[in-house]
Design an enzyme around this catalytic site. Structure first.
Site, PDB file in Angstrom:
ATOM      1  N   HIS A  54     -30.981 -49.515 -11.104  1.00 13.77           N
ATOM      2  CA  HIS A  54     -30.459 -50.597 -10.265  1.00 13.77           C
ATOM      3  C   HIS A  54     -31.148 -51.926 -10.596  1.00 13.77           C
ATOM      4  O   HIS A  54     -30.482 -52.957 -10.782  1.00 13.77           O
ATOM      5  CB  HIS A  54     -30.669 -50.227  -8.787  1.00 13.77           C
ATOM      6  CG  HIS A  54     -30.203 -51.271  -7.841  1.00 13.77           C
ATOM      7  ND1 HIS A  54     -29.041 -51.148  -7.098  1.00 13.77           N
ATOM      8  CD2 HIS A  54     -30.727 -52.476  -7.476  1.00 13.77           C
ATOM      9  CE1 HIS A  54     -28.869 -52.209  -6.343  1.00 13.77           C
ATOM     10  NE2 HIS A  54     -29.899 -53.038  -6.542  1.00 13.77           N
ATOM     11  N   GLU A  55     -32.456 -51.904 -10.687  1.00 14.73           N
ATOM     12  CA  GLU A  55     -33.189 -53.143 -10.979  1.00 14.73           C
ATOM     13  C   GLU A  55     -33.001 -53.578 -12.431  1.00 14.73           C
ATOM     14  O   GLU A  55     -33.033 -54.779 -12.730  1.00 14.73           O
ATOM     15  CB  GLU A  55     -34.674 -52.944 -10.675  1.00 14.73           C
ATOM     16  CG  GLU A  55     -34.976 -52.538  -9.245  1.00 14.73           C
ATOM     17  CD  GLU A  55     -34.417 -53.532  -8.220  1.00 14.73           C
ATOM     18  OE1 GLU A  55     -34.324 -54.737  -8.537  1.00 14.73           O
ATOM     19  OE2 GLU A  55     -34.068 -53.091  -7.114  1.00 14.73           O
ATOM     20  N   HIS A  91     -29.973 -55.768 -12.641  1.00 19.85           N
ATOM     21  CA  HIS A  91     -30.302 -57.149 -12.244  1.00 19.85           C
ATOM     22  C   HIS A  91     -30.998 -57.891 -13.388  1.00 19.85           C
ATOM     23  O   HIS A  91     -30.702 -59.063 -13.657  1.00 19.85           O
ATOM     24  CB  HIS A  91     -31.202 -57.130 -11.010  1.00 19.85           C
ATOM     25  CG  HIS A  91     -30.496 -56.839  -9.736  1.00 19.85           C
ATOM     26  ND1 HIS A  91     -29.479 -57.624  -9.241  1.00 19.85           N
ATOM     27  CD2 HIS A  91     -30.663 -55.835  -8.818  1.00 19.85           C
ATOM     28  CE1 HIS A  91     -29.041 -57.138  -8.099  1.00 19.85           C
ATOM     29  NE2 HIS A  91     -29.751 -56.038  -7.811  1.00 19.85           N
ATOM     30  N   HIS A 100     -90.439 -91.906 -69.534  1.00 17.95           N
ATOM     31  CA  HIS A 100     -89.768 -91.234 -70.641  1.00 17.95           C
ATOM     32  C   HIS A 100     -88.648 -90.313 -70.141  1.00 17.95           C
ATOM     33  O   HIS A 100     -87.575 -90.236 -70.752  1.00 17.95           O
ATOM     34  CB  HIS A 100     -90.787 -90.419 -71.437  1.00 17.95           C
ATOM     35  CG  HIS A 100     -90.167 -89.660 -72.580  1.00 17.95           C
ATOM     36  ND1 HIS A 100     -89.783 -90.282 -73.752  1.00 17.95           N
ATOM     37  CD2 HIS A 100     -89.855 -88.346 -72.704  1.00 17.95           C
ATOM     38  CE1 HIS A 100     -89.259 -89.371 -74.562  1.00 17.95           C
ATOM     39  NE2 HIS A 100     -89.297 -88.182 -73.946  1.00 17.95           N
ATOM     40  N   CYS A 160     -84.674 -90.301 -71.042  1.00 16.36           N
ATOM     41  CA  CYS A 160     -83.963 -89.125 -71.553  1.00 16.36           C
ATOM     42  C   CYS A 160     -82.738 -88.780 -70.720  1.00 16.36           C
ATOM     43  O   CYS A 160     -81.732 -88.313 -71.240  1.00 16.36           O
ATOM     44  CB  CYS A 160     -84.905 -87.918 -71.601  1.00 16.36           C
ATOM     45  SG  CYS A 160     -86.153 -88.017 -72.892  1.00 16.36           S
ATOM     46  N   CYS A 205    -100.066 -58.470 -56.159  1.00 16.08           N
ATOM     47  CA  CYS A 205    -101.285 -58.029 -55.479  1.00 16.08           C
ATOM     48  C   CYS A 205    -102.547 -58.604 -56.086  1.00 16.08           C
ATOM     49  O   CYS A 205    -103.625 -58.475 -55.502  1.00 16.08           O
ATOM     50  CB  CYS A 205    -101.361 -56.505 -55.459  1.00 16.08           C
ATOM     51  SG  CYS A 205    -101.457 -55.773 -57.110  1.00 16.08           S
ATOM     52  N   CYS A 234     -95.347 -52.383 -56.916  1.00 14.95           N
ATOM     53  CA  CYS A 234     -95.746 -53.385 -55.914  1.00 14.95           C
ATOM     54  C   CYS A 234     -94.547 -53.884 -55.120  1.00 14.95           C
ATOM     55  O   CYS A 234     -94.610 -54.035 -53.899  1.00 14.95           O
ATOM     56  CB  CYS A 234     -96.449 -54.564 -56.598  1.00 14.95           C
ATOM     57  SG  CYS A 234     -98.125 -54.182 -57.139  1.00 14.95           S
TER      58      CYS A 234
END
Length: 565
Positions: A88-89, A92, A454, A458, A543, A559
């Protein structure tokens, strides 16, 4: 019934699916009866709707279309009523979304056309109005009776029945007509059982507070979280200056007690530096000063006291705390060795030869600390004392993508004490007028005091971001690490090192081999097929241990693995 094997209102569904999912039913009906045009429509239950079984609301062209079904009414009805109310809805909603809602009373010819079509296909009995009057009256628990003449009139006989406790008033649309024809007042005559007690319990603040505290378990209002979840570990308390390097151990903190109680200090664990050596805690010693007793926060951001090792702050040795050039992830760490010019030229002030590190394993955020003899490096800062013999500690950070090794090619004898104690003639800037250095761009030997001019000449072609430095080193003093290389080759070894203004550099220095000694430069004492010398020991840059030259690669791998762990 057409293309469906079983009617949607067949009594068998009461046993197969007594409590259907309304969203699943909606999707099935949309494809079967409404040509899929209701895919944007919302369908949901309503827990407060007790007057009608369903409502379809539409907000206008392009707006939301929503279908609400009454949970209080339909949960007491058979499944057939739920299906018919939903259909029904949905009729609508179809008229709304197709803009065919020409029926002013909502149940005109257009509505009836779709209603009869679906009833013919399914055998359902979709009607205009529902007949759930008994269920509606069941929820009307609040009654009012008029004391005027209307209590003798049909059909209501003066009664007003409602599901909510809202007395008749001027807000009702029929109130003006009732006042004109009757003029009586309404008196409440019925309400649900125990309703006054429920209302009093709801309005009583003390009872509501007890209920809220009893229902919400484990929730504390304004209570320290540490009292709810005990914390037995160690940590640092934020926004409070620490009086010790030791981490704070928080035990049994109760906010209701005296605020003067402070967290207990756990015993100080021994700190270690990056090389794995233990550091002693100097707090409380006889030589400690008031400035030392109040230390700054333990943070990797404080690079004067701590270094960053995999995100953890590691305390630096005491000899390097006062150095202005500490560990940094940017190129500021090599500014004492290279003075950047405006055109990306460099003033190279390291005259000592170096030993190339052969380990190519990328390591991330590993800081190396090594000692350089200060006598072989004249100070480049204005006003510095060239007679200072204190060892110079430089901490340079190596990144896996921005690590370069710069080999100095100057042939100054680092073992010559006369040249180490001080330059022959220095200016105010600390440059020597007699010592010549090799230009890193063209390889020409230029006076140290004129090296900057220098370099400007360069590199006068224009500013460049990437500059290639040619550093020529005698091959004999730096044996090749490649397999099968000939150690007797006299051709100079050129290394192209690219310097970027955002990169960081590792400068290995401290090799005390006399590069002016022809005997040591012509041929090593004893070399293998790989070019390593079995008698020369080199210093490990990690170390600081003296290791045989042919064992340095294996030692560096060990190390670096220890640093990661």
């Amino acid at each position: 019934m057409g293309d469906m094997q079983m009617s949607v209102v067949d009594p068998t569904w009461e046993l197969l699916d007594p409590n259907p999912d309304i969203r699943a039913l909606f999707l099935e009906f949309n494809d079967t009866f409404f040509w899929g045009q209701l895919s944007g429509v919302e369908v949901k239950w309503s827990a407060r709707m007790t007057l009608c079984a369903g409502v379809c609301s539409y907000e206008g062209r392009g707006g939301l279309c929503s279908i609400r079904l009454s949970e209080p009414l339909l949960k007491l009805r058979p499944r057939k009523d739920l299906v018919e109310t939903l259909l029904h809805e949905m009729i609508h909603a179809l008229l709304f979304v197709t803009h065919n809602n020409k029926d002013h009373d909502s149940h005109g010819p257009e509505f009836c056309k779709h209603m009869e079509r679906i009833n013919g296909r399914t055998g359902a009995n979709i009607s205009v109005y529902h007949n759930f009057h008994d269920e509606v009256d069941e929820y009307r628990k609040h009654w009012w009776l008029c004391n005027g003449p209307c209590q003798k009139r049909k059909p209501y006989f003066g009664y007003v029945k409602r599901a909510m406790n809202r007395a008749p008033s001027s807000l009702d649309p029929w109130w003006a007509d009732h006042q004109r024809t009757c003029g009586g007042s309404f008196v409440k005559v019925k309400e649900p059982e125990n309703y006054p007690q429920k209302r009093k319990r709801k309005n009583d603040p003390t009872i509501s507070e007890v209920n809220s505290s009893s229902h919400v378990k484990g929730k504390s209002n304004g209570v320290d979280i540490r009292t709810v979840i005990p914390f037995s570990g160690t940590g640092y308390k934020l926004f409070e200056p620490n009086k010790s390097d030791a981490p704070l151990k928080i035990l049994n903190i109760n906010p209701t007690k005296d605020k003067a109680a402070v967290p207990l200090l756990n015993h100080t664990p021994p700190s270690t530096n990056i090389n794995g050596t233990f550091l002693t805690n100097k707090i409380g010693s006889a030589k400690s000063t008031p400035a030392q007793s109040i230390l700054t926060k333990v943070s990797v951001a404080n690079t004067k006291v701590f270094i960053n090792l995999n995100g953890s702050p590691i305390k630096l040795p005491s000899g390097s705390k006062n150095k202005s050039h500490q560990i940094s992830s940017k190129q500021k760490s090599v500014l004492p060795f290279f003075k950047m010019q405006k055109d990306n030229s460099f003033d190279l002030t390291l005259p000592s030869p170096s030993i190339q590190s052969t380990s190519q394993k990328p390591q991330k955020d590993i800081s190396f600390g090594f000692t350089l003899p200060s006598q072989s490096f004249p100070s480049t800062s204005p006003g510095s004392n060239s007679e200072n013999k204190e060892p110079l500690y430089k901490k340079l950070q190596m990144n896996d993508r921005e690590s370069f090794i710069i080999h100095s090619g100057n042939k100054t004898n680092v073992n010559d004490n006369k040249s180490c104690t001080g330059p022959a003639a220095t200016t105010a800037s600390g440059l020597n007028h007699t010592i010549k250095v090799s230009c890193p761009v063209c390889g020409t030997e230029v006076l140290e005091c004129k090296i900057n001019d220098h370099l400007d000449t360069c590199t006068s072609s224009g500013p460049q971001k990437d500059i290639l430095l040619d550093v020529s080193l005698p091959l004999q003093s730096f044996p090749s690490t490649s397999q099968g290389s000939n150690s007797a080759i006299k051709e100079p070894l050129y290394k192209k090192l690219q310097i970027n203004d955002k990169d960081s550099f590792i400068i290995h220095s401290g090799n005390k081999t006399n590069v002016n000694d022809n005997k040591s430069c012509t041929r090593p004492a004893a070399t293998t097929a790989s070019g390593f010398n079995h008698t020369i020991k080199v210093c490990c840059p990690v170390c600081g241990t003296d290791v045989l030259q042919d064992k340095i690669n294996d030692h560096l791998d060990t190390c670096l693995q220890n640093c990661n762990t």
